[in-house]
Design a protein around this motif. Structure first.
Motif, mmCIF file in Angstrom:
data_model
loop_
_atom_site.group_PDB
_atom_site.id
_atom_site.type_symbol
_atom_site.label_atom_id
_atom_site.label_comp_id
_atom_site.label_asym_id
_atom_site.label_seq_id
_atom_site.Cartn_x
_atom_site.Cartn_y
_atom_site.Cartn_z
ATOM 1 N N ASP A 174 0.812 -1.219 0.000
ATOM 2 C CA ASP A 174 0.000 0.000 0.000
ATOM 3 C C ASP A 174 0.847 1.271 0.000
ATOM 4 O O ASP A 174 0.516 2.247 -0.665
ATOM 5 C CB ASP A 174 -0.938 -0.002 1.217
ATOM 6 N N ALA A 175 1.926 1.244 0.795
ATOM 7 C CA ALA A 175 2.744 2.455 0.923
ATOM 8 C C ALA A 175 4.213 2.076 1.056
ATOM 9 O O ALA A 175 4.776 2.090 2.150
ATOM 10 C CB ALA A 175 2.288 3.253 2.145
ATOM 11 N N PRO A 176 4.840 1.688 -0.071
ATOM 12 C CA PRO A 176 6.230 1.209 0.004
ATOM 13 C C PRO A 176 7.184 2.268 0.583
ATOM 14 O O PRO A 176 8.117 1.909 1.301
ATOM 15 C CB PRO A 176 6.572 0.862 -1.438
ATOM 16 N N ASP A 177 6.932 3.541 0.306
ATOM 17 C CA ASP A 177 7.844 4.581 0.803
ATOM 18 C C ASP A 177 7.786 4.664 2.328
ATOM 19 O O ASP A 177 8.823 4.772 2.986
ATOM 20 C CB ASP A 177 7.500 5.921 0.171
ATOM 21 N N SER A 178 6.560 4.595 2.884
ATOM 22 C CA SER A 178 6.426 4.634 4.341
ATOM 23 C C SER A 178 7.081 3.411 4.963
ATOM 24 O O SER A 178 7.798 3.519 5.968
ATOM 25 C CB SER A 178 4.948 4.656 4.746
ATOM 26 N N ALA A 179 6.822 2.236 4.362
ATOM 27 C CA ALA A 179 7.427 1.005 4.896
ATOM 28 C C ALA A 179 8.944 1.131 4.879
ATOM 29 O O ALA A 179 9.632 0.754 5.826
ATOM 30 C CB ALA A 179 6.983 -0.195 4.066
ATOM 31 N N HIS A 180 9.474 1.706 3.785
ATOM 32 C CA HIS A 180 10.915 1.870 3.642
ATOM 33 C C HIS A 180 11.453 2.796 4.721
ATOM 34 O O HIS A 180 12.469 2.507 5.373
ATOM 35 C CB HIS A 180 11.221 2.433 2.258
ATOM 36 N N SER A 181 10.742 3.914 4.984
ATOM 37 C CA SER A 181 11.245 4.868 5.975
ATOM 38 C C SER A 181 11.124 4.327 7.403
ATOM 39 O O SER A 181 11.814 4.765 8.301
ATOM 40 C CB SER A 181 10.539 6.224 5.846
ATOM 41 N N LEU A 182 10.217 3.318 7.559
ATOM 42 C CA LEU A 182 10.137 2.646 8.866
ATOM 43 C C LEU A 182 11.223 1.582 9.016
ATOM 44 O O LEU A 182 11.333 0.937 10.047
ATOM 45 C CB LEU A 182 8.766 1.991 9.058
ATOM 46 N N GLY A 183 11.975 1.361 7.940
ATOM 47 C CA GLY A 183 13.106 0.435 8.035
ATOM 48 C C GLY A 183 12.832 -0.966 7.505
ATOM 49 O O GLY A 183 13.639 -1.860 7.711
ATOM 50 N N TYR A 184 11.672 -1.166 6.835
ATOM 51 C CA TYR A 184 11.406 -2.499 6.287
ATOM 52 C C TYR A 184 12.077 -2.648 4.924
ATOM 53 O O TYR A 184 12.042 -1.715 4.118
ATOM 54 C CB TYR A 184 9.903 -2.739 6.154
#
Lengths: 307, 361
Positions: A174-184
């Motif tokens: 749904d939100a790859p950028d948010s997941a990325h910034s959370l460290g996933y």
């Protein structure tokens, strides 16, 4: 009309016809939930079918054949993953190429085995099932892989909506950028989802070539991979509807055999699964946002971590 | 310049003179035969039987014949390229072994008037293009006798492909054979709309068994019906090949085409220069069809009856389509004392009474 005595055989046949659709569609669902649209299901299924049959014919070992078929599907998915995740190629084009490649490569792998017989398939009966009063013989008539597919359905449903890992997967979709910034690790998670999709498509192929028909012939999936892709859309990306849809489409195939000669021309009945998919696509696009609530927001979009 | 031009003109004229004298109107030393198959050569099935015929032809004619095959040829424009290529590469005789190649074979025949073409099961012909077909209904009638004698539920299933005359002849012949030993037998037909789709063939076989059939026959090319019948513990009549290895306890017999002698005959007639474009309709008596060995589960008296009827068929005393024959609606199509004419049989578009299946209007 078909009488009541036919109910049980039709039910068993429907479960069998729906099994490859369910397996492949569950794999595609996980892949799409992570944001990756893989149109190569048909190719991965064929590869699984060919490799599975070759191993079964060569070794006589069905469990090994099943495993190798799944690995073959996953191997093809790995190539796809490399193209769309590492090289960020267009997912639609890469998926179509994967199907075309799978058709050819499976024909090559299976060439020696076309039209061959398998050694006797002595699948061990599932213990205690036959002892159940009344329904025991019916439950035994269902293919073991059909039970496996139901277990996969339960597992996928639990994973997506009841586990933390599933939440992360949906987040990545749904939100790859948010997941990325959370460290996933977005790309790694997508790789795993794509590999799972490939293995499930491979399993669907093995089911067709080793357990269901059991025979190998070029292009034997005959469009079932495409039905699986349509099924995920048909289900609005919800596992419960994938299950319903798989048996609906499987049931349509079986029903048309039983209805033939009674009322409708077989050619019209053969179109049923495709007409149903088109109808659902129309309904989805007309009803707008509500029906698309479960659609992964980043579906089909490459992820660039550096941006 | 003029000298060079005239010299080359002389050379061209000489070349053509030589070429023409090297091409006698009749007798050849060696005949090049091309085969166009619509599927790959498997271990069983339609194309396998044609390729067996090709090998038999080579064995019979030795170094007088040179064969070339092209397998897995798609219907449509691609097949024209393949047929043209075979003709251009020096084939004298080309067999196209599927109905779907009809128009492309005709087109190639128009382009290469010196090459002979033989197309299977079609109805378009030319002075260098003949057709060949097999009287499949003869062994089907015999197989029907076996099936009729073996059914206990009085219901036989038939997995059909397409409602073409060639298919209807087979199913009708089979039903007449079954009815000759068991008058009340029903033959239920399910069409799968494909010559080859193991998944659907299996599903159709299961559906027929669910509807009460204890013997299943098919007019499709895979072994899936045999495998499904074996699994369900029912009996099956194989098609195109002996599939006993797929159904050791289920296959009663199988209906098998035999092409070798016919291919050799055709190649020989091209060698002699005696080939003419004809419509061949080959029979069991001509050695072009047969039954697979009848399974040991079939009682001896049934086997004897089949042997007896086979004799009568071969001698011409018995014709499967001898009247009285009624259609599904009960209308008398062939009166008592008559046999159906070849022309009517070649274009048959109805099921005999006792067959349950719907045909397109």
């Amino acid at each position: 009309m078909p009488d009541l005595d036919l109910f049980v055989p039709i039910l068993i046949a429907t479960l069998g016809a729906g099994t490859p659709l369910l397996l492949a569609a569950l794999g595609e669902l996980i892949s799409e939930k992570s944001g990756v649209l893989n149109l190569g299901v048909e190719g991965m299924m064929l590869m699984g079918a060919a490799v599975g049959f070759a191993v079964a014919a060569g070794s006589g070992h069905f469990a090994l054949a099943t495993l190798c078929g799944m690995l073959a599907g996953a191997a093809l998915a790995l190539v796809f993953g490399f193209l769309v995740l590492t090289c960020r190629a267009n997912q639609v084009a890469a998926g179509l190429a994967l199907t075309i490649f799978g058709v050819g490569a499976s024909a090559l792998v299976g060439a020696r085995y076309t039209g061959r017989a398998l050694p006797a398939n002595e699948v061990a009966d599932i213990p205690f099932l036959g002892d159940l009063p009344g329904v025991g013989s019916v439950l035994l008539a269902i293919e073991p892989i059909t039970y496996l597919s139901l277990a996969c359905f339960a597992g996928v449903s639990w994973f997506l909506y009841r586990s933390r890992a599933g939440l992360v997967l949906r987040g990545v979709g749904d939100a790859p950028d948010s997941a990325h910034s959370l460290g996933y690790p977005v790309v790694t998670i997508r790789y795993l989802a794509v590999l799972f999709g490939g293995a499930m498509a491979g399993l669907a192929g093995v089911f067709l070539s080793v357990y269901y028909t059991p025979t190998w012939v070029e292009n034997m999936t005959a469009g079932r991979g495409w039905i699986a892709v349509a099924l995920v859309v048909f289900a609005g990306w919800r596992p419960g509807y994938v299950l319903v849809g798989a048996y609906l489409f499987g049931g349509a195939t079986i029903a048309q055999f039983h209805l033939q000669g009674i009322a409708i021309a077989s050619q019209i009945l053969s179109m049923l699964p495709y007409l149903a998919t088109i109808a659902v696509l129309v309904i989805i696009s007309c009803s707008g946002a509500a029906a698309l609530r479960h659609m992964p927001a980043s579906l089909g979009t490459p992820f660039h971590p550096e941006r | 310049m003029f000298a060079i031009k005239s010299a080359s003109a002389v050379a061209v004229a000489l070349f053509f003179a030589l070429f023409a004298s090297a091409m006698p109107a009749a007798a050849l030393d060696r005949v090049n035969v091309g085969f166009v198959y619509f599927s790959p050569v498997f271990d069983t099935g339609w194309t396998f039987e044609h390729d067996k015929g090709r090998k038999k032809m080579e064995a019979l004619l030795g170094d007088k014949v040179q064969a070339r095959i092209v397998e897995n040829v798609a219907y449509g424009p691609d097949s024209l390229q393949v047929i043209r290529q075979l003709a251009a590469d020096g084939s004298h005789l080309i067999f196209t072994t599927s109905f779907g190649f009809m128009d492309q074979t005709l087109e190639a025949a128009e382009l290469f008037p010196d090459v002979k073409f033989m197309h299977l099961d079609g109805y378009k012909r030319r002075d260098n293009m003949g057709t060949y077909s097999l009287r499949y209904y003869e062994p089907s009638y015999l197989a029907g006798i076996v099936a009729g004698a073996m059914t206990e539920s009085d219901t036989i299933g038939y997995v059909s492909s397409f409602p073409l005359p060639a298919v209807l002849r087979i199913i009708n012949g089979f039903a007449l054979g079954a009815q000759s030993v068991r008058p009340d037998v029903k033959v239920k037909v399910i069409e799968v709309n494909s010559w080859f789709d193991p998944g659907r063939e299996r599903e159709a076989t299961d559906a027929l068994i669910a509807q009460g059939a204890d013997v299943v026959a098919h007019v499709t090319d895979s072994s899936a019906p045999t495998l499904a019948a074996e699994k369900a513990g029912k009996h099956v009549v194989g098609f195109h090949s002996n599939r006993a290895s797929f159904g050791p306890s289920s296959q009663l017999t199988a209906v098998i085409p035999i092409f070798g002698e016919f291919y050799a005959e055709m190649a020989q007639s091209v060698l002699d220069g005696s080939w003419i474009a004809q419509a061949h309709w080959r029979s069991m008596a001509q050695g072009s069809l047969g039954l697979a060995p009848i399974g040991s589960m079939v009682p001896a008296d049934v086997q004897d009856l089949v042997a007896q009827r086979t004799e009568a068929l071969l001698s011409g005393e018995l014709h499967p389509f001898a009247g009285p024959i009624r259609d599904q609606a009960g209308e008398l199509r062939v009166p008592e004392g008559e046999v159906m004419a070849d022309d009517a049989l070649y274009l048959i578009d109805w099921y005999v009474q006792g067959v349950e299946g719907k045909l397109p209007e």
